[in-house]
Design an enzyme around this catalytic site. Sequence first.
Site, PDB file in Angstrom:
ATOM      1  N   ASP A   1       0.851  -1.194   0.000  1.00  9.14           N
ATOM      2  CA  ASP A   1       0.000   0.000   0.000  1.00  9.14           C
ATOM      3  C   ASP A   1       0.888   1.246   0.000  1.00  9.14           C
ATOM      4  OD1 ASP A   1      -3.210   0.571   0.957  1.00  9.14           O
ATOM      5  OD2 ASP A   1      -1.781   2.224   1.103  1.00  9.14           O
TER       6      ASP A   1
ATOM      7  N   HIS B   1     -12.144  -1.325  -6.860  1.00  9.62           N
ATOM      8  CA  HIS B   1     -11.668  -2.611  -7.388  1.00  9.62           C
ATOM      9  C   HIS B   1     -11.407  -3.431  -6.136  1.00  9.62           C
ATOM     10  CE1 HIS B   1      -8.867  -4.890 -10.368  1.00  9.62           C
ATOM     11  NE2 HIS B   1      -8.839  -5.552  -9.221  1.00  9.62           N
TER      12      HIS B   1
ATOM     13  N   GLY C   1     -15.323   3.866   3.761  1.00 10.61           N
ATOM     14  CA  GLY C   1     -14.100   4.511   3.310  1.00 10.61           C
ATOM     15  C   GLY C   1     -13.468   3.885   2.087  1.00 10.61           C
TER      16      GLY C   1
ATOM     17  N   HIS D   1     -10.354  -5.251  -3.003  1.00 14.78           N
ATOM     18  CA  HIS D   1      -9.007  -5.464  -2.479  1.00 14.78           C
ATOM     19  C   HIS D   1      -9.082  -5.843  -1.017  1.00 14.78           C
ATOM     20  CE1 HIS D   1     -10.049  -1.181  -2.274  1.00 14.78           C
ATOM     21  NE2 HIS D   1      -9.373  -1.136  -1.130  1.00 14.78           N
TER      22      HIS D   1
END
Length: 111
Positions: free
Chosen positions: A30, A97, A92, A99
């Site tokens: 990330d 996509h 949030g 994840h």
Amino acid sequence: MEDCIFCKIVMGEIPSTKVYEDDEMLIFKDISPIAKIHLLCVPKEHFARIHDMDQRRAALVGRMLLKIASLEHTLGLDEGYRLVINQGESAGQTVHHLHIHILGGETLKWE
Ligand code: AMP
Ligand code: ZN
């Protein structure tokens, strides 16, 4: 999917730090980690939400979970980790996509 940042990462159009890849999923770091270890596991196929899963996609997400479990030691997650899937705006979700956040490498608070 046009304009999907994770599709672009899957296609190699945007750089990422990959830690695992096969023909159906990718795990990468990330860009704004909220834990010492913060990885994202994404299916290569674009779909936004759990709600968009059918049996085939659910089986793919199941294989993603199995893969994460098999990589625990390699990824430095032996002491424990947290998996999070944010769904929708109130949770949030910013990238539409699907994840799985993988959070670990330290003692995680539950707030
Ligand atoms: P979510 O809020 O659940 O949709 O999470 C999206 C995550 O994607 C956030 O934790 C972002 O930091 C992360 N993110 C956004 N852009 C990138 C990128 N280019 N590379 C890696 N992670 C990203
Ligand atoms: Zn996508």
